[in-house]
Motif scaffolding. Sequence first.
Motif, PDB file in Angstrom:
ATOM      1  N   THR A 155       0.826  -1.209   0.000  1.00 50.19           N
ATOM      2  CA  THR A 155       0.000   0.000   0.000  1.00 50.19           C
ATOM      3  C   THR A 155       0.859   1.258   0.000  1.00 50.19           C
ATOM      4  O   THR A 155       0.349   2.356  -0.191  1.00 50.19           O
ATOM      5  N   GLY A 156       2.132   1.105   0.245  1.00 51.14           N
ATOM      6  CA  GLY A 156       3.086   2.209   0.171  1.00 51.14           C
ATOM      7  C   GLY A 156       4.317   1.757  -0.577  1.00 51.14           C
ATOM      8  O   GLY A 156       4.672   0.565  -0.556  1.00 51.14           O
ATOM      9  N   ALA A 157       4.984   2.686  -1.225  1.00 50.94           N
ATOM     10  CA  ALA A 157       6.155   2.335  -2.028  1.00 50.94           C
ATOM     11  C   ALA A 157       7.439   2.349  -1.215  1.00 50.94           C
ATOM     12  O   ALA A 157       8.305   1.488  -1.386  1.00 50.94           O
ATOM     13  N   ILE A 158       7.562   3.335  -0.324  1.00 49.57           N
ATOM     14  CA  ILE A 158       8.809   3.546   0.421  1.00 49.57           C
ATOM     15  C   ILE A 158       8.473   3.761   1.888  1.00 49.57           C
ATOM     16  O   ILE A 158       7.527   4.492   2.216  1.00 49.57           O
ATOM     17  N   GLY A 159       9.239   3.143   2.772  1.00 51.19           N
ATOM     18  CA  GLY A 159       9.017   3.305   4.197  1.00 51.19           C
ATOM     19  C   GLY A 159      10.237   3.897   4.877  1.00 51.19           C
ATOM     20  O   GLY A 159      11.375   3.581   4.523  1.00 51.19           O
ATOM     21  N   ILE A 160      10.001   4.774   5.833  1.00 55.72           N
ATOM     22  CA  ILE A 160      11.051   5.316   6.694  1.00 55.72           C
ATOM     23  C   ILE A 160      10.682   4.876   8.094  1.00 55.72           C
ATOM     24  O   ILE A 160       9.697   5.348   8.672  1.00 55.72           O
ATOM     25  N   CYS A 161      11.460   3.950   8.678  1.00 61.38           N
ATOM     26  CA  CYS A 161      10.999   3.301   9.897  1.00 61.38           C
ATOM     27  C   CYS A 161      12.157   2.748  10.720  1.00 61.38           C
ATOM     28  O   CYS A 161      13.296   2.688  10.248  1.00 61.38           O
ATOM     29  N   LEU A 162      11.834   2.370  11.946  1.00 58.99           N
ATOM     30  CA  LEU A 162      12.781   1.644  12.786  1.00 58.99           C
ATOM     31  C   LEU A 162      12.815   0.193  12.325  1.00 58.99           C
ATOM     32  O   LEU A 162      11.802  -0.372  11.900  1.00 58.99           O
ATOM     33  N   MET A 163      13.991  -0.406  12.428  1.00 56.00           N
ATOM     34  CA  MET A 163      14.128  -1.806  12.062  1.00 56.00           C
ATOM     35  C   MET A 163      15.291  -2.381  12.862  1.00 56.00           C
ATOM     36  O   MET A 163      16.442  -2.012  12.653  1.00 56.00           O
ATOM     37  N   ARG A 164      15.002  -3.257  13.806  1.00 57.30           N
ATOM     38  CA  ARG A 164      16.053  -3.775  14.677  1.00 57.30           C
ATOM     39  C   ARG A 164      16.806  -4.932  14.046  1.00 57.30           C
ATOM     40  O   ARG A 164      17.918  -5.265  14.474  1.00 57.30           O
ATOM     41  N   GLU A 165      16.232  -5.558  13.028  1.00 57.03           N
ATOM     42  CA  GLU A 165      16.888  -6.661  12.324  1.00 57.03           C
ATOM     43  C   GLU A 165      16.252  -6.798  10.949  1.00 57.03           C
ATOM     44  O   GLU A 165      15.152  -6.273  10.714  1.00 57.03           O
ATOM     45  N   PRO A 166      16.925  -7.464   9.997  1.00 61.81           N
ATOM     46  CA  PRO A 166      16.335  -7.632   8.668  1.00 61.81           C
ATOM     47  C   PRO A 166      14.960  -8.274   8.748  1.00 61.81           C
ATOM     48  O   PRO A 166      14.730  -9.187   9.542  1.00 61.81           O
ATOM     49  N   MET A 167      14.048  -7.775   7.941  1.00 58.62           N
ATOM     50  CA  MET A 167      12.679  -8.282   7.966  1.00 58.62           C
ATOM     51  C   MET A 167      12.392  -9.063   6.688  1.00 58.62           C
ATOM     52  O   MET A 167      12.608  -8.549   5.587  1.00 58.62           O
ATOM     53  N   PRO A 168      11.907 -10.297   6.784  1.00 53.23           N
ATOM     54  CA  PRO A 168      11.588 -11.086   5.591  1.00 53.23           C
ATOM     55  C   PRO A 168      10.616 -10.352   4.677  1.00 53.23           C
ATOM     56  O   PRO A 168       9.618  -9.807   5.133  1.00 53.23           O
ATOM     57  N   GLY A 169      10.946 -10.304   3.400  1.00 53.12           N
ATOM     58  CA  GLY A 169      10.079  -9.660   2.421  1.00 53.12           C
ATOM     59  C   GLY A 169      10.407  -8.215   2.146  1.00 53.12           C
ATOM     60  O   GLY A 169       9.839  -7.618   1.230  1.00 53.12           O
ATOM     61  N   LEU A 170      11.309  -7.617   2.938  1.00 52.68           N
ATOM     62  CA  LEU A 170      11.670  -6.215   2.750  1.00 52.68           C
ATOM     63  C   LEU A 170      13.180  -6.061   2.603  1.00 52.68           C
ATOM     64  O   LEU A 170      13.952  -6.774   3.231  1.00 52.68           O
ATOM     65  N   ASP A 171      13.579  -5.124   1.758  1.00 50.42           N
ATOM     66  CA  ASP A 171      14.969  -4.689   1.682  1.00 50.42           C
ATOM     67  C   ASP A 171      15.084  -3.354   2.407  1.00 50.42           C
ATOM     68  O   ASP A 171      14.103  -2.601   2.496  1.00 50.42           O
ATOM     69  N   SER A 172      16.275  -3.050   2.907  1.00 53.21           N
ATOM     70  CA  SER A 172      16.410  -1.800   3.659  1.00 53.21           C
ATOM     71  C   SER A 172      17.830  -1.279   3.600  1.00 53.21           C
ATOM     72  O   SER A 172      18.768  -2.000   3.250  1.00 53.21           O
ATOM     73  N   GLU A 173      17.959  -0.009   3.945  1.00 51.58           N
ATOM     74  CA  GLU A 173      19.256   0.667   4.019  1.00 51.58           C
ATOM     75  C   GLU A 173      19.204   1.622   5.208  1.00 51.58           C
ATOM     76  O   GLU A 173      18.198   2.307   5.424  1.00 51.58           O
ATOM     77  N   ILE A 174      20.278   1.665   6.000  1.00 50.36           N
ATOM     78  CA  ILE A 174      20.308   2.566   7.161  1.00 50.36           C
ATOM     79  C   ILE A 174      20.275   4.012   6.694  1.00 50.36           C
ATOM     80  O   ILE A 174      21.106   4.433   5.890  1.00 50.36           O
ATOM     81  N   LEU A 175      19.303   4.757   7.189  1.00 53.44           N
ATOM     82  CA  LEU A 175      19.181   6.178   6.877  1.00 53.44           C
ATOM     83  C   LEU A 175      19.856   7.029   7.945  1.00 53.44           C
ATOM     84  O   LEU A 175      20.550   8.007   7.634  1.00 53.44           O
ATOM     85  N   ALA A 176      19.656   6.680   9.210  1.00 52.24           N
ATOM     86  CA  ALA A 176      20.242   7.460  10.307  1.00 52.24           C
ATOM     87  C   ALA A 176      20.467   6.560  11.514  1.00 52.24           C
ATOM     88  O   ALA A 176      19.585   5.776  11.881  1.00 52.24           O
ATOM     89  N   ARG A 177      21.625   6.690  12.116  1.00 50.82           N
ATOM     90  CA  ARG A 177      21.948   5.946  13.329  1.00 50.82           C
ATOM     91  C   ARG A 177      21.601   6.836  14.520  1.00 50.82           C
ATOM     92  O   ARG A 177      22.052   7.972  14.607  1.00 50.82           O
ATOM     93  N   GLN A 178      20.787   6.318  15.410  1.00 56.54           N
ATOM     94  CA  GLN A 178      20.375   7.108  16.566  1.00 56.54           C
ATOM     95  C   GLN A 178      20.457   6.272  17.836  1.00 56.54           C
ATOM     96  O   GLN A 178      20.393   5.048  17.791  1.00 56.54           O
ATOM     97  N   THR A 179      20.604   6.966  18.957  1.00 52.22           N
ATOM     98  CA  THR A 179      20.706   6.313  20.260  1.00 52.22           C
ATOM     99  C   THR A 179      19.612   6.838  21.185  1.00 52.22           C
ATOM    100  O   THR A 179      19.379   8.055  21.256  1.00 52.22           O
ATOM    101  N   TYR A 180      18.948   5.923  21.874  1.00 47.65           N
ATOM    102  CA  TYR A 180      17.935   6.297  22.873  1.00 47.65           C
ATOM    103  C   TYR A 180      18.608   6.440  24.238  1.00 47.65           C
ATOM    104  O   TYR A 180      19.470   5.635  24.616  1.00 47.65           O
ATOM    105  N   ARG A 181      18.171   7.482  24.962  1.00 45.51           N
ATOM    106  CA  ARG A 181      18.672   7.718  26.312  1.00 45.51           C
ATOM    107  C   ARG A 181      17.473   7.985  27.227  1.00 45.51           C
ATOM    108  O   ARG A 181      16.404   8.409  26.761  1.00 45.51           O
ATOM    109  N   LEU A 182      17.655   7.765  28.514  1.00 47.32           N
ATOM    110  CA  LEU A 182      16.584   8.000  29.479  1.00 47.32           C
ATOM    111  C   LEU A 182      16.555   9.467  29.906  1.00 47.32           C
ATOM    112  O   LEU A 182      17.608  10.096  30.083  1.00 47.32           O
ATOM    113  N   TYR A 183      15.309   9.984  30.115  1.00 44.02           N
ATOM    114  CA  TYR A 183      15.120  11.384  30.524  1.00 44.02           C
ATOM    115  C   TYR A 183      14.006  11.464  31.558  1.00 44.02           C
ATOM    116  O   TYR A 183      13.159  10.562  31.677  1.00 44.02           O
ATOM    117  N   CYS A 184      14.013  12.589  32.269  1.00 39.19           N
ATOM    118  CA  CYS A 184      12.892  12.917  33.148  1.00 39.19           C
ATOM    119  C   CYS A 184      12.492  14.366  32.910  1.00 39.19           C
ATOM    120  O   CYS A 184      13.279  15.156  32.376  1.00 39.19           O
TER     121      CYS A 184
END
Length: 321
Positions: A155-184
Amino acid sequence: MESPGHADPDRFTRALDWNLLRTFMVVVQEGGITSAASRLYLTQPAVSQALKRLEQNLGRQLIERGGGRFQVTKAGERIYREVVEIYGNISRFDLLMQDVSDEISGHVRMLMISRVQTALLDDALQSFHQRHPLVTFRVDVQSAVEVHQGLLQKTGAIGICLMREPMPGLDSEILARQTYRLYCGASHRFFRQGAMTVRDLRQENFVSFVSDQIDGMLSPLAVFRAKEGFAGRVIGASSNLDEVRRMIVCGLGIGPLPEHIAAPDVAAGRLWPLPPEEGVAPVDIHVAWNPSARLLPAEQAFLDHLLGRIRDVPASKRRPR
């Protein structure tokens, strides 16, 4: 022979055949009918007939021949120079067209998670629009799981998304490397406190993402909490980054955010970074697509353009804006 100057110019133009001119050029270059016939893969009578027809069309003798004599006339020399010029221009047509692309039009639908901030995507959109201004875009903001499902269901041609590991049926390329940190948030008792450790956070209530589960897209966050023995309740959860941020800012609990997203709030005094300083988990943003989907010309052109921009940058330098 009758001079063409007395003939109808349009009739002369229609009657003139480029193949006759090319044959004449090769005859002059080879210095004879026999060699020209061999080069052109034609019979000698066919070459002789072509030369005769050209002379009749032009009303001039181009080559004096017969009795072993072969001599290009003055008229023939002039025509030969023009034909060589024409042939050179025609042979450059392919080179001339290399910098000219057919105007692409159409529609591109992208499925995207919220708050994607990267110069690679922005620059690709800008340069593609400048090159193909007729192409239109639709961007639907969804959760990462919804993006994956939309791509698999085509239903969509291109996705911009999180991906923790290769997903069957999809090809992907890293767009941006980011790190999560805890906040209050500013109303939390840990705000502006220094000399803290992860141990100090274990009993705190938590705010996070719906996919912050062992089998979810943000499973590294769940793994971190389990490993460190976090025992507080999950007070709030959302699949939308802005809503997770809102709940942390409002003091419902501590929670994870991408460092580049939280940076303006930290500078403004709305959020405070908590340990560990190196962050909780790296979770990269990917460009994803379904290789079995038949993309429209505009979709394929933009995907190729975006991937080209991304692959020009080493993965280690693909940082959020």
